[in-house]
Design an enzyme around this catalytic site. Sequence first.
Site, mmCIF file in Angstrom:
data_model
loop_
_atom_site.group_PDB
_atom_site.id
_atom_site.type_symbol
_atom_site.label_atom_id
_atom_site.label_comp_id
_atom_site.label_asym_id
_atom_site.label_seq_id
_atom_site.Cartn_x
_atom_site.Cartn_y
_atom_site.Cartn_z
ATOM 1 N N LYS A 4 -0.963 -2.326 0.119
ATOM 2 C CA LYS A 4 0.130 -3.204 0.542
ATOM 3 C C LYS A 4 0.594 -2.881 1.962
ATOM 4 C CE LYS A 4 2.144 -4.381 -4.000
ATOM 5 N NZ LYS A 4 1.328 -3.662 -4.995
ATOM 6 N N SER B 13 7.189 -2.489 -5.332
ATOM 7 C CA SER B 13 5.733 -2.669 -5.280
ATOM 8 C C SER B 13 5.333 -3.912 -6.076
ATOM 9 C CB SER B 13 5.009 -1.426 -5.838
ATOM 10 O OG SER B 13 3.680 -1.379 -5.385
ATOM 11 N N SER C 187 -1.647 0.524 -4.715
ATOM 12 C CA SER C 187 -0.658 -0.253 -3.957
ATOM 13 C C SER C 187 -0.473 0.213 -2.523
ATOM 14 C CB SER C 187 0.693 -0.227 -4.672
ATOM 15 O OG SER C 187 0.661 -1.088 -5.794
#
Length: 417
Positions: A100, A155, A97
């Site tokens: 991101k 997330s 993640s």
Amino acid sequence: MLVLTRPKLAQLLAACLAVLPALLATPAAVAAPDSPPPPQTAVGGERMGLSGVQVDPLAGAPALPRDLTGRSWIVADATSGDVLAASEPHLRLAPASTLKILFADTVLPKFDRNAVHRVADAEIQGIGPGSSLVGIKEDLDYKVEDLWRGVFLSSGNDAVHVLAHMNGGIQQTVAEMQARAEALQAKDTRVVSPDGYDMEGQLSSAYDLTLFARAGLRNPDFRMYCATRDALFPGAVDRNTGQRGSFGIANTDRLLGKYPGLIGVKNGFTTEAGSTFVGAAERDGRTLLVTVMHPTTYQKVYDETAALLDWGFAAADKVTPVGRLVDEVPAAEPAPGGQAGGTAGAPAPPPHPSPPAQTEQAEQAEQAPGPAAARTASGDDGGGPGTVGRLLAALALAAAGTGALLLWRRRSGRPAE
């Protein structure tokens, strides 16, 4: 008419035999035109491409933390771009993640935080099984700022997918993220999904993730969201009252609120990536960035980030930088290709196609000998006569000399030897 006396003929033959080795030899001073260029400096400086820990301490510098297990890590000054220390910063690994960060840096500036979007069912379909979710429901309205809190705090892959659809779709967003990575000179990154979910071929590096964080932190909204510890998120509509509820969400960054001066940024974990973390902290007017990828355990990603931040603040003025974070390529200029760049980010000719853009067939073609290699192996490099041509020329010259000697001997009455 040329008259060859015996001494002159002997001299001619000796001269032919003397030049024969030189004709057969390959000229050492002539390089094959298809030979590969010399190795280029890694993005961020030569030492960014070396194996092992890179640090250059001055007198009084503290020692690096012991027992670091991250496969790749970097400590850098966010303002100057100086890399204080690093280990395998260009090692390409699954980012989880932390990708991101690039998604937010690409998409966040496009929408007003107060804009309202009604979520369609199709926008929250196709999310990978086991993904982290904030809990978005179809046919409900969400403010853009709520969606971004879902991205940074929880997330939430569902929040990423909704924002990606608002941006023109998943593939459009992936393409824009890749273009953004190239503009930032992040040459180790290949984007396959916008949320960082494990996908074949999706890779980044500690160096690239640090570039993304540095760029993102220049946006006040990015900085605000990644520093938010908790928030209320819009929930479902109560069937009895018709009122819409809300529920609390908390930032999954375990250092936020615990490490002094931590601004935040992003953590990640997947089966393929293990633990990844990008953290930024500020102390005495200095902002440091630390990225740690793939330590041996989940908790170690936080422990090792904190230890490297402590070291960085203590060592900042007592080490010579071993590299630097390159600057973004100006929009008016094309981004340099390949994985090469000077210490100051100046483009350099790539030694080979950039791995993120390579297909399996391209990699096989790169390893297989092409026409240039075949020409070199056969002695024909396209720049002059090959070995066979030189051999024929030498034999012709020697034969001419031998023939002249035999003719002289026949005329003089001497037998052939």
